[in-house]
Scaffold this motif. Structure first.
Motif, PDB file in Angstrom:
ATOM      1  N   THR A  59       0.849  -1.254   0.014  1.00 38.76           N
ATOM      2  CA  THR A  59       0.033   0.119   0.160  1.00 38.76           C
ATOM      3  C   THR A  59       0.696   1.304  -0.045  1.00 38.76           C
ATOM      4  OG1 THR A  59      -2.022  -1.213   1.216  1.00 38.76           O
ATOM      5  CG2 THR A  59      -1.872   1.214   1.255  1.00 38.76           C
ATOM      6  N   ALA A  60       1.931   1.119   0.650  1.00 35.23           N
ATOM      7  CA  ALA A  60       2.976   2.349   0.581  1.00 35.23           C
ATOM      8  C   ALA A  60       3.380   2.466  -0.480  1.00 35.23           C
ATOM      9  CB  ALA A  60       3.865   2.164   1.755  1.00 35.23           C
ATOM     10  N   VAL A  61       3.740   1.490  -1.242  1.00 32.34           N
ATOM     11  CA  VAL A  61       4.377   1.537  -2.637  1.00 32.34           C
ATOM     12  C   VAL A  61       3.280   2.358  -3.549  1.00 32.34           C
ATOM     13  CG1 VAL A  61       5.588   0.480  -4.631  1.00 32.34           C
ATOM     14  CG2 VAL A  61       6.311   0.031  -2.203  1.00 32.34           C
ATOM     15  N   LEU A  62       2.018   1.709  -3.405  1.00 34.54           N
ATOM     16  CA  LEU A  62       1.210   2.168  -4.333  1.00 34.54           C
ATOM     17  C   LEU A  62       0.659   3.594  -4.223  1.00 34.54           C
ATOM     18  CD1 LEU A  62      -1.617  -0.710  -4.379  1.00 34.54           C
ATOM     19  CD2 LEU A  62      -0.194   0.203  -6.232  1.00 34.54           C
ATOM     20  N   GLU A  63       0.722   4.120  -2.887  1.00 33.54           N
ATOM     21  CA  GLU A  63       0.475   5.408  -2.606  1.00 33.54           C
ATOM     22  C   GLU A  63       1.445   6.475  -3.191  1.00 33.54           C
ATOM     23  OE1 GLU A  63       0.035   5.228   1.639  1.00 33.54           O
ATOM     24  OE2 GLU A  63      -2.186   4.976   1.622  1.00 33.54           O
ATOM     25  N   ALA A  64       2.757   5.902  -3.012  1.00 36.73           N
ATOM     26  CA  ALA A  64       3.904   6.665  -3.461  1.00 36.73           C
ATOM     27  C   ALA A  64       3.736   6.819  -5.274  1.00 36.73           C
ATOM     28  CB  ALA A  64       5.090   6.330  -3.214  1.00 36.73           C
ATOM     29  N   ALA A  65       3.285   5.724  -5.744  1.00 33.86           N
ATOM     30  CA  ALA A  65       3.294   5.507  -7.062  1.00 33.86           C
ATOM     31  C   ALA A  65       2.001   6.570  -7.603  1.00 33.86           C
ATOM     32  CB  ALA A  65       3.308   4.164  -7.761  1.00 33.86           C
ATOM     33  N   ALA A  66       1.084   6.283  -6.899  1.00 34.70           N
ATOM     34  CA  ALA A  66      -0.234   7.350  -7.384  1.00 34.70           C
ATOM     35  C   ALA A  66       0.153   8.772  -7.002  1.00 34.70           C
ATOM     36  CB  ALA A  66      -1.288   6.913  -6.183  1.00 34.70           C
ATOM     37  N   ALA A  67       1.125   9.205  -6.140  1.00 32.79           N
ATOM     38  CA  ALA A  67       1.454  10.496  -5.929  1.00 32.79           C
ATOM     39  C   ALA A  67       2.394  11.063  -7.079  1.00 32.79           C
ATOM     40  CB  ALA A  67       2.184  10.709  -4.702  1.00 32.79           C
ATOM     41  N   LEU A  68       3.193  10.084  -7.558  1.00 36.48           N
ATOM     42  CA  LEU A  68       4.068  10.565  -8.865  1.00 36.48           C
ATOM     43  C   LEU A  68       3.292  10.607  -9.966  1.00 36.48           C
ATOM     44  CD1 LEU A  68       7.191   8.253  -8.073  1.00 36.48           C
ATOM     45  CD2 LEU A  68       7.074  10.502  -7.874  1.00 36.48           C
ATOM     46  N   LEU A  69       2.327   9.689 -10.152  1.00 39.49           N
ATOM     47  CA  LEU A  69       1.272   9.672 -11.327  1.00 39.49           C
ATOM     48  C   LEU A  69       0.709  11.142 -11.483  1.00 39.49           C
ATOM     49  CD1 LEU A  69      -0.431   8.675 -13.759  1.00 39.49           C
ATOM     50  CD2 LEU A  69      -1.863   7.318 -12.107  1.00 39.49           C
ATOM     51  N   ARG A  70      -0.051  11.522 -10.155  1.00 37.84           N
ATOM     52  CA  ARG A  70      -0.602  12.571 -10.177  1.00 37.84           C
ATOM     53  C   ARG A  70      -0.037  14.174 -10.446  1.00 37.84           C
ATOM     54  NH1 ARG A  70      -3.017  10.059  -5.667  1.00 37.84           N
ATOM     55  NH2 ARG A  70      -1.487  10.931  -4.154  1.00 37.84           N
ATOM     56  N   ASP A  71       1.406  13.974  -9.916  1.00 35.67           N
ATOM     57  CA  ASP A  71       2.246  14.963 -10.293  1.00 35.67           C
ATOM     58  C   ASP A  71       2.888  14.956 -11.499  1.00 35.67           C
ATOM     59  OD1 ASP A  71       2.148  15.665  -7.591  1.00 35.67           O
ATOM     60  OD2 ASP A  71       4.057  14.860  -6.911  1.00 35.67           O
ATOM     61  N   HIS A  72       3.133  13.702 -12.327  1.00 32.51           N
ATOM     62  CA  HIS A  72       3.243  13.740 -13.743  1.00 32.51           C
ATOM     63  C   HIS A  72       2.314  14.311 -14.700  1.00 32.51           C
ATOM     64  CE1 HIS A  72       5.620  12.211 -16.974  1.00 32.51           C
ATOM     65  NE2 HIS A  72       4.497  11.638 -17.501  1.00 32.51           N
ATOM     66  N   VAL A  73       1.003  13.913 -14.326  1.00 33.50           N
ATOM     67  CA  VAL A  73      -0.016  14.165 -15.172  1.00 33.50           C
ATOM     68  C   VAL A  73      -0.670  15.766 -15.184  1.00 33.50           C
ATOM     69  CG1 VAL A  73      -2.545  13.716 -15.700  1.00 33.50           C
ATOM     70  CG2 VAL A  73      -1.122  11.762 -15.353  1.00 33.50           C
ATOM     71  N   ALA A  74      -0.401  16.327 -13.826  1.00 36.83           N
ATOM     72  CA  ALA A  74      -1.128  17.523 -13.707  1.00 36.83           C
ATOM     73  C   ALA A  74      -0.399  18.544 -14.262  1.00 36.83           C
ATOM     74  CB  ALA A  74      -1.120  17.833 -12.087  1.00 36.83           C
ATOM     75  N   PRO A  75      -0.978  19.717 -14.774  1.00 35.61           N
ATOM     76  CA  PRO A  75      -0.255  20.820 -15.411  1.00 35.61           C
ATOM     77  C   PRO A  75       0.915  21.362 -14.429  1.00 35.61           C
ATOM     78  CG  PRO A  75      -2.654  21.107 -15.709  1.00 35.61           C
ATOM     79  CD  PRO A  75      -2.286  19.869 -14.541  1.00 35.61           C
ATOM     80  N   ARG A  76       2.036  21.780 -14.825  1.00 34.23           N
ATOM     81  CA  ARG A  76       3.079  22.356 -13.944  1.00 34.23           C
ATOM     82  C   ARG A  76       2.702  23.563 -13.245  1.00 34.23           C
ATOM     83  NH1 ARG A  76       3.971  17.945 -15.704  1.00 34.23           N
ATOM     84  NH2 ARG A  76       5.503  17.161 -16.701  1.00 34.23           N
TER      85      ARG A  76
END
Length: 209
Positions: A59-76
C-alpha cells in the motif's frame, strides 16, 4: 551507505523507493519482500520492523506511485489549467506505456475489491478527474464530475488497450479522447468549444523510474 544508520522514516522511504524502482517491470503485488530487503541491504525480518505486513508495504508503494502519477499528469505549477487536456492525456499515456503491467494490476486489484488498493485507486482517479474538470473549464458539480468520471473510465480502458495493440496513431488517440470529453460535457446552455486540433503535444517529461 548501506551500513549507515538511518532513521525509521529514512528507512521506510528507502524501501518504498526500491519498490518504485521495480514497478516498471514488476506489478506491486508481485514484489518479493526478500528482493526488496536484499536491495536495501537488510534482513527480511527487519523490513517487517518498518512495515507490519506485506500488504502495508504494498500500500505504501502504491500510494507513492499514485502521488508520482498525479504530479506527472497535472499541469506544471503556474500553468493555467484551461486547454491543457491534450498535454495532460499525453503524459498519462506516457505513464501507462512505462508502467503498463503495474497499472493493469493496480486497476484489476481495485476492481477485484481489495479495499486498500481500491482506496488508493479511487483517490487517484478523483484527483485526475479534478485535473480534467479544470482543463476543460467545467464546474466541479456532481453532474459534471459524474460525466468526467465516466469519461476517465473510457479513456483509461482505451489507453490500456492501445498500449497493447495500437490501432491508430498516438495523435489520433489523443484527439479522440479529447473530443469524447468535449462532446460528453456539452450542454445546450453552454457554448460548445470545438475540440482543439491534435497538435503534437510538447515532449512530455519521461515518467520517473
Amino acid at each position: 551507505m548501506t551500513g549507515a544508520r538511518r532513521t525509521a522514516g529514512d528507512r521506510r522511504a528507502q524501501l518504498v523507493e526500491i519498490g518504485l524502482q521495480l514497478l516498471p517491470t514488476t506489478p506491486v503485488q508481485d514484489l518479493t519482500v526478500d528482493e526488496v530487503a536484499r536491495r536495501a541491504g537488510i534482513s527480511r525480518s527487519l523490513l517487517f520492523h518498518y512495515f507490519a505486513t506485506k500488504s502495508d508495504y504494498y500500500t505504501a508503494v502504491l500510494e507513492a506511485a499514485a502521488a508520482l502519477l498525479r504530479d506527472h499528469v497535472a499541469p506544471r505549477p503556474g500553468t493555467p489549467p484551461t486547454g491543457t487536456l491534450p498535454a495532460m492525456l499525453d503524459r498519462f499515456l506516457s505513464w501507462v506505456e512505462t508502467y503498463r503491467d503495474s497499472y493493469v494490476a493496480f486497476v484489476r486489484g481495485a476492481h477485484a475489491g481489495d479495499p486498500e488498493i481500491a482506496a488508493v485507486y479511487e483517490g487517484t482517479r478523483e484527483q485526475l478527474v479534478e485535473v480534467a474538470l479544470a482543463a476543460v473549464a467545467l464546474e466541479d458539480t456532481p453532474h459534471d464530475r459524474q460525466l468526467v468520471r465516466s469519461w476517465f473510465a473510457f479513456a483509461e480502458s482505451l489507453v490500456l488497450q492501445w498500449t497493447q495493440q495500437p490501432t491508430m496513431t498516438r495523435a489520433e488517440l489523443l484527439a479522440l479522447v479529447t473530443d469524447v470529453l468535449t462532446r460528453l460535457t456539452a450542454r445546450p446552455d453552454r457554448a460548445r468549444q470545438p475540440a482543439p486540433p491534435p497538435p503534437a503535444p510538447p515532449p512530455a517529461d519521461p515518467p520517473p523510474c
